[in-house]
Design a protein around this motif. Structure first.
Motif: not given
Length: 268
Positions: A242-258
């Motif tokens: 976790f996160p899965h290699p194919l996971d990406v953030d839903n939005v780019t203007d917020k901090p990443s959240l694993a």
């Protein structure tokens, strides 16, 4: 369910350390999280749709699925378009818009919300499927992101219909209110209903709204879950990456959240 969320919000306010309403026991929260620990099996996860919001990870087990049902129309129809390109008929529904964000010959749109009853503005999931797929044995795919109304849709769905969905992708909203006992009772029953027939194979926090933390329990406010029907799985283990290699953030203007470790630490 939407009213229940609203009431919890009004009574809890923005403070999650001082509760006025009945609190959910920590043990119950942890048990729910444990039941949703994603499993891994012989099918790899692939990404359907957008590289951002609107894209989801699903098992590479799409062959033979006749139709995709996708209530809630957003700015992107990339997942639905991919399903249509695979040969699925794609049914979309939303009373608040005039149609999907893209066009495809396999797209079918109904200007109604999906809910717990059928009338001029609403229809049940069962009614929607019955009207559009005549073969009662056909395999289906459900993708649902309807801003908190997903709870009532699942509660109203028949057991027979749940069995027809080979894959379910659902975004669940306001999970921070799991600490509110009335909300927990309803939402946990929804997850229990899904887990009767399906395994969770992926969980991904939506980083748009962040997470709330109480002690060592961190709960993302919105989360995307992928479920596979149990008969498609012969053997499994608990996922550990976790996160899965194919996971990406839903939005780019917020901090990443694993995915917070408390959602999978019991099995890694």
């Amino acid at each position: 369910m939407a009213n229940l969320i609203k009431n919890c919000r009004l009574r809890l306010g923005s403070c999650f350390n001082k509760f006025i309403v009945d609190q959910t026991k920590e043990h119950d929260i942890r048990s729910l999280m444990a039941s949703l620990h994603p499993l891994s099996y012989d099918k790899e996860l692939i990404r359907l749709g957008s590289g951002r919001d609107g894209g989801y990870l699903v098992p590479d087990d799409l062959e033979g699925i006749a139709a995709c049902f996708s209530p809630g129309v957003a700015d992107s129809s990339s997942l639905e378009f991919y399903c249509a390109e695979l040969g699925m008929d794609v049914f979309m529904a939303d009373h608040s818009v005039e149609g999907p964000a893209a066009q495809h010959e396999r797209f079918h749109f109904t200007k109604k919300f999906v809910g717990v009853t059928t009338n001029d503005q609403f229809m049940t999931l069962d009614k929607w499927v019955q009207e559009n797929v005549k073969d009662p044995d056909s395999e289906l795919f459900l993708q649902i992101d309807i801003e908190g109304f997903e709870y009532e849709v699942f509660m109203a769905a028949s057991d027979q219909l749940m069995q027809r969905f080979r894959i379910i992708v659902a975004e669940f909203h306001r999970l921070d209110f799991l600490w509110c006992k009335p909300f927990f009772k309803t939402s946990s029953r929804v997850f229990e209903k899904i887990l009767q027939t399906h395994y969770c194979v992926h969980a991904h926090p939506n980083n748009w709204r962040g997470a709330v933390k109480r002690g060592d329990i961190e709960i993302p406010i919105n989360m995307e879950f992928t479920f596979i029907r149990k008969d498609r799985v012969k053997a499994y283990d608990f996922a550990r990456e976790f996160p899965h290699p194919l996971d990406v953030d839903n939005v780019t203007d917020k901090p990443s959240l694993a995915l917070p470790r408390c959602w999978y630490s019991s099995y890694t």
